[in-house]
Design a protein around this motif. Structure first.
Motif, PDB file in Angstrom:
ATOM      1  N   ASP A  71     -23.550  34.413 -15.332  1.00  0.00           N
ATOM      2  CA  ASP A  71     -23.185  36.040 -14.624  1.00  0.00           C
ATOM      3  C   ASP A  71     -23.622  36.365 -13.359  1.00  0.00           C
ATOM      4  O   ASP A  71     -23.808  37.560 -12.595  1.00  0.00           O
ATOM      5  CB  ASP A  71     -23.751  37.129 -15.499  1.00  0.00           C
ATOM      6  CG  ASP A  71     -25.141  37.091 -15.854  1.00  0.00           C
ATOM      7  OD1 ASP A  71     -26.134  36.339 -15.232  1.00  0.00           O
ATOM      8  OD2 ASP A  71     -25.565  37.739 -16.689  1.00  0.00           O
ATOM      9  N   SER A  72     -24.427  35.342 -12.694  1.00  0.00           N
ATOM     10  CA  SER A  72     -25.070  35.281 -11.329  1.00  0.00           C
ATOM     11  C   SER A  72     -25.261  34.012 -10.507  1.00  0.00           C
ATOM     12  O   SER A  72     -25.466  33.027 -11.437  1.00  0.00           O
ATOM     13  CB  SER A  72     -26.258  36.166 -11.289  1.00  0.00           C
ATOM     14  OG  SER A  72     -27.363  35.568 -11.754  1.00  0.00           O
ATOM     15  N   LEU A  73     -25.360  34.120  -9.407  1.00  0.00           N
ATOM     16  CA  LEU A  73     -25.547  32.815  -8.603  1.00  0.00           C
ATOM     17  C   LEU A  73     -26.933  32.366  -8.904  1.00  0.00           C
ATOM     18  O   LEU A  73     -27.226  31.196  -9.181  1.00  0.00           O
ATOM     19  CB  LEU A  73     -25.422  33.065  -7.147  1.00  0.00           C
ATOM     20  CG  LEU A  73     -25.674  31.751  -6.292  1.00  0.00           C
ATOM     21  CD1 LEU A  73     -24.953  30.600  -6.782  1.00  0.00           C
ATOM     22  CD2 LEU A  73     -25.628  32.233  -4.706  1.00  0.00           C
ATOM     23  N   ASP A  74     -27.829  33.441  -9.157  1.00  0.00           N
ATOM     24  CA  ASP A  74     -29.290  32.997  -9.339  1.00  0.00           C
ATOM     25  C   ASP A  74     -29.315  32.301 -10.760  1.00  0.00           C
ATOM     26  O   ASP A  74     -29.974  31.071 -10.818  1.00  0.00           O
ATOM     27  CB  ASP A  74     -30.076  34.019  -9.336  1.00  0.00           C
ATOM     28  CG  ASP A  74     -30.226  34.550  -8.067  1.00  0.00           C
ATOM     29  OD1 ASP A  74     -30.312  33.763  -6.924  1.00  0.00           O
ATOM     30  OD2 ASP A  74     -30.839  35.598  -8.079  1.00  0.00           O
ATOM     31  N   ALA A  75     -28.720  32.687 -11.799  1.00  0.00           N
ATOM     32  CA  ALA A  75     -28.535  31.985 -13.116  1.00  0.00           C
ATOM     33  C   ALA A  75     -28.095  30.821 -13.029  1.00  0.00           C
ATOM     34  O   ALA A  75     -28.696  29.687 -13.678  1.00  0.00           O
ATOM     35  CB  ALA A  75     -27.796  33.033 -13.835  1.00  0.00           C
ATOM     36  N   TYR A  76     -26.757  30.669 -12.239  1.00  0.00           N
ATOM     37  CA  TYR A  76     -26.431  29.231 -12.195  1.00  0.00           C
ATOM     38  C   TYR A  76     -27.308  28.062 -11.489  1.00  0.00           C
ATOM     39  O   TYR A  76     -27.329  27.136 -11.958  1.00  0.00           O
ATOM     40  CB  TYR A  76     -24.983  29.359 -11.696  1.00  0.00           C
ATOM     41  CG  TYR A  76     -24.284  28.011 -11.405  1.00  0.00           C
ATOM     42  CD1 TYR A  76     -23.859  27.367 -12.475  1.00  0.00           C
ATOM     43  CD2 TYR A  76     -24.211  27.305 -10.291  1.00  0.00           C
ATOM     44  CE1 TYR A  76     -23.151  26.176 -12.598  1.00  0.00           C
ATOM     45  CE2 TYR A  76     -23.455  26.061 -10.299  1.00  0.00           C
ATOM     46  CZ  TYR A  76     -22.939  25.477 -11.528  1.00  0.00           C
ATOM     47  OH  TYR A  76     -22.445  24.288 -11.597  1.00  0.00           O
ATOM     48  N   ARG A  77     -27.691  28.705 -10.242  1.00  0.00           N
ATOM     49  CA  ARG A  77     -28.714  27.726  -9.384  1.00  0.00           C
ATOM     50  C   ARG A  77     -30.030  27.457 -10.494  1.00  0.00           C
ATOM     51  O   ARG A  77     -30.234  26.203 -10.381  1.00  0.00           O
ATOM     52  CB  ARG A  77     -29.205  28.378  -8.251  1.00  0.00           C
ATOM     53  CG  ARG A  77     -28.253  28.838  -7.054  1.00  0.00           C
ATOM     54  CD  ARG A  77     -28.678  29.568  -5.910  1.00  0.00           C
ATOM     55  NE  ARG A  77     -29.886  28.596  -5.462  1.00  0.00           N
ATOM     56  CZ  ARG A  77     -29.481  27.815  -4.419  1.00  0.00           C
ATOM     57  NH1 ARG A  77     -28.363  27.620  -3.933  1.00  0.00           N
ATOM     58  NH2 ARG A  77     -30.820  27.111  -3.934  1.00  0.00           N
ATOM     59  N   ALA A  78     -30.315  28.253 -11.365  1.00  0.00           N
ATOM     60  CA  ALA A  78     -31.207  27.912 -12.196  1.00  0.00           C
ATOM     61  C   ALA A  78     -30.875  26.608 -13.120  1.00  0.00           C
ATOM     62  O   ALA A  78     -31.733  25.933 -13.346  1.00  0.00           O
ATOM     63  CB  ALA A  78     -31.867  29.293 -12.864  1.00  0.00           C
ATOM     64  N   HIS A  79     -29.817  27.010 -13.601  1.00  0.00           N
ATOM     65  CA  HIS A  79     -29.155  26.022 -14.731  1.00  0.00           C
ATOM     66  C   HIS A  79     -29.054  24.439 -13.755  1.00  0.00           C
ATOM     67  O   HIS A  79     -29.352  23.608 -14.357  1.00  0.00           O
ATOM     68  CB  HIS A  79     -27.841  26.372 -14.949  1.00  0.00           C
ATOM     69  CG  HIS A  79     -27.006  25.310 -15.586  1.00  0.00           C
ATOM     70  ND1 HIS A  79     -27.296  24.722 -16.815  1.00  0.00           N
ATOM     71  CD2 HIS A  79     -25.738  24.875 -15.263  1.00  0.00           C
ATOM     72  CE1 HIS A  79     -26.392  23.956 -17.153  1.00  0.00           C
ATOM     73  NE2 HIS A  79     -25.538  23.978 -16.567  1.00  0.00           N
ATOM     74  N   VAL A  80     -28.597  24.469 -12.558  1.00  0.00           N
ATOM     75  CA  VAL A  80     -28.303  23.394 -11.868  1.00  0.00           C
ATOM     76  C   VAL A  80     -29.634  22.710 -11.555  1.00  0.00           C
ATOM     77  O   VAL A  80     -29.942  21.503 -11.732  1.00  0.00           O
ATOM     78  CB  VAL A  80     -27.647  23.857 -10.614  1.00  0.00           C
ATOM     79  CG1 VAL A  80     -27.509  22.240  -9.658  1.00  0.00           C
ATOM     80  CG2 VAL A  80     -26.102  24.017 -10.939  1.00  0.00           C
ATOM     81  N   SER A  81     -30.838  23.557 -11.180  1.00  0.00           N
ATOM     82  CA  SER A  81     -32.053  23.107 -11.186  1.00  0.00           C
ATOM     83  C   SER A  81     -32.609  22.365 -12.162  1.00  0.00           C
ATOM     84  O   SER A  81     -33.473  21.508 -12.135  1.00  0.00           O
ATOM     85  CB  SER A  81     -33.068  24.126 -10.609  1.00  0.00           C
ATOM     86  OG  SER A  81     -32.597  24.819  -9.653  1.00  0.00           O
ATOM     87  N   ARG A  82     -32.478  22.867 -13.557  1.00  0.00           N
ATOM     88  CA  ARG A  82     -32.859  22.187 -14.728  1.00  0.00           C
ATOM     89  C   ARG A  82     -32.213  20.939 -15.148  1.00  0.00           C
ATOM     90  O   ARG A  82     -32.765  19.966 -15.710  1.00  0.00           O
ATOM     91  CB  ARG A  82     -32.678  23.142 -15.881  1.00  0.00           C
ATOM     92  CG  ARG A  82     -33.604  24.306 -15.983  1.00  0.00           C
ATOM     93  CD  ARG A  82     -33.325  25.098 -17.375  1.00  0.00           C
ATOM     94  NE  ARG A  82     -32.047  25.585 -17.446  1.00  0.00           N
ATOM     95  CZ  ARG A  82     -31.582  26.804 -17.212  1.00  0.00           C
ATOM     96  NH1 ARG A  82     -32.505  27.576 -16.621  1.00  0.00           N
ATOM     97  NH2 ARG A  82     -30.496  27.146 -17.517  1.00  0.00           N
ATOM     98  N   ILE A  83     -30.946  20.550 -14.691  1.00  0.00           N
ATOM     99  CA  ILE A  83     -30.219  19.455 -15.072  1.00  0.00           C
ATOM    100  C   ILE A  83     -29.983  18.321 -13.881  1.00  0.00           C
ATOM    101  O   ILE A  83     -29.539  17.233 -14.184  1.00  0.00           O
ATOM    102  CB  ILE A  83     -28.601  19.831 -15.788  1.00  0.00           C
ATOM    103  CG1 ILE A  83     -27.801  20.278 -14.527  1.00  0.00           C
ATOM    104  CG2 ILE A  83     -28.857  20.670 -17.050  1.00  0.00           C
ATOM    105  CD1 ILE A  83     -26.487  20.704 -15.066  1.00  0.00           C
ATOM    106  N   ALA A  84     -30.362  18.670 -12.745  1.00  0.00           N
ATOM    107  CA  ALA A  84     -29.745  17.971 -11.749  1.00  0.00           C
ATOM    108  C   ALA A  84     -30.678  16.658 -11.638  1.00  0.00           C
ATOM    109  O   ALA A  84     -30.037  15.658 -11.247  1.00  0.00           O
ATOM    110  CB  ALA A  84     -29.744  18.564 -10.122  1.00  0.00           C
ATOM    111  N   GLY A  85     -31.928  16.607 -11.954  1.00  0.00           N
ATOM    112  CA  GLY A  85     -32.546  15.538 -11.834  1.00  0.00           C
ATOM    113  C   GLY A  85     -32.791  14.593 -13.200  1.00  0.00           C
ATOM    114  O   GLY A  85     -33.138  13.836 -13.178  1.00  0.00           O
ATOM    115  N   LEU A  86     -31.834  14.891 -14.016  1.00  0.00           N
ATOM    116  CA  LEU A  86     -32.047  14.272 -15.181  1.00  0.00           C
ATOM    117  C   LEU A  86     -31.233  12.936 -15.120  1.00  0.00           C
ATOM    118  O   LEU A  86     -30.274  12.776 -14.386  1.00  0.00           O
ATOM    119  CB  LEU A  86     -31.267  15.026 -16.440  1.00  0.00           C
ATOM    120  CG  LEU A  86     -31.811  16.357 -16.799  1.00  0.00           C
ATOM    121  CD1 LEU A  86     -31.028  17.415 -17.928  1.00  0.00           C
ATOM    122  CD2 LEU A  86     -33.153  16.180 -17.214  1.00  0.00           C
TER     123      LEU A  86
END
Length: 246
Positions: A71-86
């Motif tokens: 529901d927000s760019l911040d929420a999506y950026r937090a999601h990408v931060s969690r998965i990007a380095g896996l």
């Protein structure tokens, strides 16, 4: 093929000589005619992806995913931060070469390099990528990379058995339906029976040229409509291979 048996008369599988496992995916970009796959990165991709997903009229594209909508760019950026380095799942952003923008994501996952099995998952296409040549090419690039570069023996596609568009897409791409795993997982507080599909390495030589033919610019008319369907090309190529083998 005659069934092999061991010294006890028991049936055993076909030999896999000199098998030493497959390679793990790395950070190498995968580039085609219409798109490029890059390892997902917050700073490079998150803002563009959030904008692309926001072009949908409703949230139906997230129904069969275990995450989202956001529901927000911040929420999506937090999601990408969690998965990007896996390392697994190994997430990619799909870059539209015509615009240079990130328009969707997908991942290689459940990576079993020892036995040569890998799966595509988390396929999250925005309206800018859905039903486009780039969307099909993104899948092709991953399959091609898995078989031709990394050396996998089996490429899997799994989805909620109720997800009719995903099941149709798997068949269109040349995957073989293998069955339903009942009560496979619980997600979003509901049951999921999982439909399993696969392509194995011996089938890929018949499927690869069908993708290449479909992706040719000549396979599209002046209005951008396909001349021949991908599933039709896959079936024709399989028939050709069977005829050559008989």
């Amino acid at each position: 093929m005659q069934q092999r048996t061991n010294e006890f008369g028991q049936p055993i599988g076909a030999p896999v000589p000199d098998w030493h496992g497959a390679k793990m995916p790395d950070d190498t970009p995968l580039t085609g005619r219409y798109c490029r796959l890059e390892r997902l990165n917050v700073e490079r991709h998150a803002d563009e992806l959030y904008d692309a997903y926001g072009r949908a009229s409703d949230a139906r594209d997230w129904t069969y995913l275990s995450v989202g909508p956001f529901d927000s760019l911040d929420a999506y950026r937090a999601h990408v931060s969690r998965i990007a380095g896996l390392a697994d799942p190994c997430h990619y952003a799909v870059i539209d070469l015509a615009t240079g923008k990130a328009v969707g994501t997908l991942a290689l996952m459940r990576i079993d390099a020892t036995h040569g099995v890998i799966e595509v998952g988390f396929v999250t296409y925005s309206p800018l990528l859905q039903k486009t040549r780039a969307g099909t090419e993104a899948i092709f690039l991953l399959i091609q990379h898995a078989f031709d570069t990394l050396g996998y023996r089996r490429f899997e596609w799994k989805c909620d058995s109720l997800n009719a568009p995903s099941r149709a897409a798997a068949l269109r791409y040349g995957f073989t339906f293998e069955g339903i795993f009942r009560q496979a997982i619980v997600y979003r507080a509901r049951n999921r029976d999982t439909a399993w599909f696969s392509i194995i390495d011996s089938e890929w030589p018949a499927i690869r040229p069908a993708f290449n033919t479909w992706l040719e610019p000549s396979n599209f008319d002046a209005q951008g409509a396909q001349v021949r369907k991908l599933a039709e090309l896959v079936d024709a190529q399989r028939e050709r291979v069977r005829a050559d083998a008989s």
